[in-house]
Design an enzyme around this catalytic site. Structure first.
Site, PDB file in Angstrom:
ATOM      1  N   CYS A 152      34.940 -37.949   0.772  1.00  0.00           N
ATOM      2  CA  CYS A 152      34.487 -38.495   1.710  1.00  0.00           C
ATOM      3  C   CYS A 152      33.776 -37.697   2.845  1.00  0.00           C
ATOM      4  O   CYS A 152      33.783 -36.415   2.439  1.00  0.00           O
ATOM      5  CB  CYS A 152      35.352 -39.170   2.543  1.00  0.00           C
ATOM      6  SG  CYS A 152      36.867 -37.798   3.262  1.00  0.00           S
TER       7      CYS A 152
ATOM      8  N   CYS B  87       2.687   1.764   3.149  1.00  0.00           N
ATOM      9  CA  CYS B  87       3.779   0.873   3.617  1.00  0.00           C
ATOM     10  C   CYS B  87       5.056   1.340   2.683  1.00  0.00           C
ATOM     11  O   CYS B  87       6.262   1.397   3.196  1.00  0.00           O
ATOM     12  CB  CYS B  87       3.460  -0.556   2.997  1.00  0.00           C
ATOM     13  SG  CYS B  87       1.971  -1.201   3.712  1.00  0.00           S
TER      14      CYS B  87
ATOM     15  N   ASP C 247      -3.442 -49.393 -10.927  1.00  0.00           N
ATOM     16  CA  ASP C 247      -4.242 -48.991 -11.719  1.00  0.00           C
ATOM     17  C   ASP C 247      -4.715 -49.738 -13.050  1.00  0.00           C
ATOM     18  O   ASP C 247      -3.761 -50.649 -13.314  1.00  0.00           O
ATOM     19  CB  ASP C 247      -3.926 -47.375 -12.344  1.00  0.00           C
ATOM     20  CG  ASP C 247      -4.986 -47.133 -13.239  1.00  0.00           C
ATOM     21  OD1 ASP C 247      -6.264 -46.894 -12.949  1.00  0.00           O
ATOM     22  OD2 ASP C 247      -4.605 -46.596 -14.408  1.00  0.00           O
TER      23      ASP C 247
ATOM     24  N   CYS D  45      35.862 -34.803   4.073  1.00  0.00           N
ATOM     25  CA  CYS D  45      36.275 -33.808   3.253  1.00  0.00           C
ATOM     26  C   CYS D  45      34.752 -32.682   3.231  1.00  0.00           C
ATOM     27  O   CYS D  45      35.259 -31.497   3.208  1.00  0.00           O
ATOM     28  CB  CYS D  45      36.380 -34.293   1.900  1.00  0.00           C
ATOM     29  SG  CYS D  45      37.910 -35.734   1.643  1.00  0.00           S
TER      30      CYS D  45
ATOM     31  N   CYS E 155       0.725  -1.159  -0.025  1.00  0.00           N
ATOM     32  CA  CYS E 155       0.075  -0.099   0.021  1.00  0.00           C
ATOM     33  C   CYS E 155       0.770   1.054  -0.144  1.00  0.00           C
ATOM     34  O   CYS E 155       2.007   1.157   0.125  1.00  0.00           O
ATOM     35  CB  CYS E 155      -0.900   0.048   1.198  1.00  0.00           C
ATOM     36  SG  CYS E 155      -0.071  -0.023   2.895  1.00  0.00           S
TER      37      CYS E 155
END
Length: 859
Positions: A112, A44, A521, A115, A41
């Protein structure tokens, strides 16, 4: 994979080196645009504008209430974008991170969990980084960051400060270019790290020679810090200096990033052995050299094992060609695929890969779609047919109109989803990550305890106790334990993708392997989803061709799927097209038209009863025409058929729809139409049961008689008919309550609610269907139900491999650790068995999943 989000650290208020995110205007100012959706607005906007204008250096503020955006021009030498953002937030309005940038980094040496931990610690300290995701099994890092607070260069520098070279960067604002690491340019075993390791090994070997074999030649060559230095000791020191460089360097980065990982623990162990040798005369040069050499070997083996896992994904990425031949300017040009756009026409010659998703506009050929759908037999393609990037043109010449840009095609989507699949961690992976956080401190504490207590409790010497402590430090990092699950997930998911099955995450792989019941299905899943003519019964002297010709004329203008099936069958049989006049649709009964001037009808048996026919006494054709097997079975004497009581009910019991064809005075024939059962459906369900699925159920909205017929043909344990979509969901939920794991298999969007309600949702025939790819947990890319048993077997075996890897790696580590104080585990065994051996073993075990293949027709 590790994923983290964190609040960006506060800035020190210094000017933003990026200049606020937008190129500066000609007057030297910079511009930033922020998303402020709650600024909706004029009031605002006024508050936000006043708050921002209070900053020195702000030249212009333009709040856009309708779009919720704020545009600010400022002097980058006086203020920066982060300060502007703070003023917006001070006014009471949140700034959305819609403008956040993403960056993908390749760091192959990050292979790893420890790391990844160092990289994460480094990224967490970069202002503006809001989230990061490390994928050690792929050597990749994903970073989300605020470009107004940090830059791509700072992120790369942070990763490299953790000790890992970034070889490639891709993301918003990047070119995707990078440098290849040495390991990519040459064999891993001839890389600089490997060369230093082999040199170190040579010095260790000569040291052992002088230390234990030709001891007479192991003379003193000097003193070091008042400790005598023998020839073997010098050789061991050289081995440490050469082989331990990378270890100590990585250990430094670990300490700097406050990560208690294997690099730091090994560095402490090596330096501790040297310190004890030099400062206390304990003579642990051999142990230090052994640690440096064997751990370097272990690192190379781990890198090799991880490269094997990464290659499975790289094979997927390499499927699509880099260049395409495009029709332009009256000729053809070969250009990079990135320069080909939607609407362009690409030329694909025999034997070439199709470079982009598209539609065939000229030519015909058989296309090998195995890379996308896993189909073993090439599929014929002609005008109007869809083709996918990465598939192979087997024979003919094709021209394809591109329908998706590079990076947005089906293959790219598959690769991206496979990469992202690690984000959804399995329950075991989450357990491993939680456990590993306690494991290392626990074993380090045990190492300290053993070192200090064993001389008093077990009577060992202080030097032996010290070596035991160093050995336990080697066992304190759970590398093999941490990598055991993700490497199995990567192997399983990439293997599935190469066989036409897309699994959207490790959690779905795990869940599929634990499924006890499968719901199907019917239409489009157990059946083909397309009506076809199954039976033609000619009556009263007519032939099959006569019946089809009349039916074709009657149904040619019908828009009903049954009419389409009859017209298609007549076209395939090459019967003529009669002249049609006066077409009329008889709602709920059938159709009427004049064929050659004679009124004809096609429709339900009830229509012909209304016309006065006695359907209990008709005559089948035996001369001049073919009599179907059904007619033979039903005709008991004198070729007489009872359509009402025998033939029609018999056909309907098989799930078929019956259409009668005739004039006002003569019944010419009968046509049965059905949605054909997939030829592989019965075998797939049988195989699922053999693999351990406890219950199979078919769910359909079709009538009970048709549902029963299909259920009997395919062999499901039970069926539910005449279900509305919400009733399908209720049926799936009841199965979920009864069984630990339930998979729902459907043909995509129509079954979405039921798919979402199941433990695992599996979509059929998802290739090229964006919605199905996005919504399904798992997608069978081809229209092939036989891939379902393969999926279940792969997932079930993957769960077994993960269990084996987790518990074997944990058991070996724990067993070695408990045996150390009793002098059963030398330090070299701890390195080889506890680190290199287990890492190689769990990776090799995971790669076994790639051997599982879908069953072929002759199996």
């Amino acid at each position: 994979m590790n994923t983290h989000e964190h609040d960006p650290p506060e800035t020190d208020g210094s000017p933003d080196p990026t200049g606020g995110g937008s190129p500066p205007p000609d007057d030297g100012g910079a511009t930033v645009e922020l998303a402020v959706p709650t600024m909706d607005c004029a009031s605002c906007a006024g508050k936000v504008e006043n708050s921002v204008r209070s900053l020195d250096g702000v030249r212009d503020v333009d709040p856009q209430v309708t779009t919720g955006t704020l545009r600010v021009v400022y002097d980058p030498e006086t203020t920066d974008a982060s300060a502007i953002r703070e003023r917006v937030e001070a006014a009471g309005y949140a700034v959305e991170d819609d403008a956040l940038s993403t960056l993908q980094l390749s760091a192959p040496e990050m292979d790893c969990g420890s790391c990844a931990g160092k990289v994460e610690s480094a990224l967490a300290r970069v202002p503006g980084v809001t989230a990061y995701e490390t994928q050690p099994t792929l050597g990749k890092i994903g970073v989300t960051y605020d470009a107004t607070r940090t830059s791509e260069g700072e992120i790369v520098a942070a990763v490299e400060s953790a000790g890992y070279e970034v070889t490639e960067t891709t993301g918003e604002g990047t070119t995707g270019e990078g440098t290849e690491s040495d390991g990519d340019e040459r064999s891993l075993w001839r890389s600089p790290r490997a060369v230093k390791t082999w040199i170190s090994g040579v010095f260790v070997a000569f040291g052992l020679l002088f230390e234990f074999i030709i001891t007479g030649a192991n003379v003193q060559i000097g003193t070091l810090l008042e400790s005598e230095l023998l020839l073997a000791d010098l050789l061991f020191l050289v081995a440490v200096a050469v082989g331990g460089q990378a270890i100590l360097r990585n250990g430094y980065y670990s300490a700097r990033n406050r990560n208690l990982d294997i690099d730091l623990l090994m560095s402490i162990a090596i330096l501790g052995a040297l310190l004890a040798s030099l400062g206390f005369g304990e003579g642990l040069y051999f142990e230090a050299a052994t640690l440096a050499f064997l751990f370097s070997v272990a690192e190379l083996l781990e890198r090799y094992s991880m490269d094997r896992a990464r290659e499975s994904l790289a094979e997927l990425m390499d499927l699509s060609p880099d260049e395409a031949t495009v029709k332009r300017d009256g000729g053809t040009q070969t250009v990079p695929v990135e320069d080909v756009h939607v609407g362009d026409v690409v030329v694909v010659k025999p034997g070439e890969k199709i470079p982009m998703d598209g539609t065939v506009v000229d030519g015909e050929s058989a296309v090998n779609q195995a890379p996308i759908t896993g189909e073993s037999v090439p599929v014929d393609k002609t005008d109007g047919d869809e083709v996918y990037a990465g598939t192979i043109n087997e024979q003919g010449y094709l021209e394809v109109e591109v329908t998706a840009d590079a990076g947005e095609d089906t293959l790219s989507n598959i690769v991206a989803m496979v990469e992202d699949a690690q984000s959804n961690k399995t329950e075991r992976e989450q357990f491993v990550e939680r456990f590993s956080a306690y494991y290392t401190p626990l074993v380090v504490g045990f190492a300290v305890l053993v070192t200090l207590a064993s001389p008093f409790v077990l009577g060992t010497t202080w030097s032996t106790a010290f070596v035991h402590g160093l050995t336990l430090l080697v066992l304190a990092c759970p590398c093999a334990f941490v990598i055991s699950t993700p490497v199995s997930v990567v192997s399983g998911i990439t293997s599935a993708a190469k066989n036409g099955v897309l699994i959207k995450g490790g959690d779905h792989l795990e869940a599929m392997g634990a499924v006890e019941a499968v719901a199907f299905d019917k239409t489009g899943t157990l059946t083909k989803g397309e009506l076809t003519v199954t039976d033609v019964v000619p009556l009263h002297g007519n032939s099959e061709a006569d019946v089809l010709k009349c039916a074709r004329g009657l149904e040619a203008r019908s828009e009903h799927p049954i009419g389409d099936a009859i017209v298609a069958e007549a076209g395939s049989a090459n019967v003529g097209k009669p002249d049609i006049e006066g077409f009329e649709s008889l709602t709920g009964k059938g159709v009427r038209a004049d064929l050659g001037g004679t009124p004809h009808f096609a429709g339900k048996p009830g229509l012909f009863e209304e016309l006065g026919f006695d359907l209990s006494h008709v005559h089948a054709t035996t001369d001049g025409g073919l009599v179907t097997q059904t007619a033979h079975q039903m005709c008991e004497r004198n070729n007489c058929l009872d359509l009402l009581e025998d033939v029609v009910p018999a056909l309907q019991s098989e799930g078929k729809t019956v259409v009668l064809v005739g004039t006002e005075t003569e019944l010419e024939g009968l046509i049965a139409v059905a949605d054909e059962v997939r030829p592989e459906a019965a075998a797939a369900i049988s195989r699922l049961k053999a693999l351990g699925v406890e219950r199979t159920v078919m769910l359909t909205g079709d009538n009970d008689r048709t549902a029963k017929a299909i259920a009997e043909q395919v062999g499901v344990d039970d069926y539910r008919a005449e279900l509305l979509p919400d009733e399908k969901v209720a049926e799936v939920e009841s199965l979920v309550e009864e069984y630990d794991g339930v998979a729902m298999v459907g043909d995509g969007i129509n079954d979405a609610p039921a798919l979402a309600s199941a433990t695992v949702g599996v979509a059929m025939g998802a290739a090229g269907t964006d919605t199905a790819l996005e919504t399904a947990d798992i997608a069978l890319m081809g229209d092939d139900l036989s891939k379902l048993p393969y999926l279940y077997e792969l997932a079930h075996d993957a769960n077994g491999v993960i269990r084996q890897n987790v518990w074997a790696s944990l058991a070996v580590k724990a067993g070695l650790a408990l045996a150390v104080p009793f002098n059963y585990v030398p330090i070299w065994l701890a390195v080889l068995a506890g680190d290199a051996g287990m890492t190689t073993a769990v990776t090799g075990n995971a790669m076994r999943l790639s051997r599982i293949r879908p069953a072929t027709d002759d199996e």
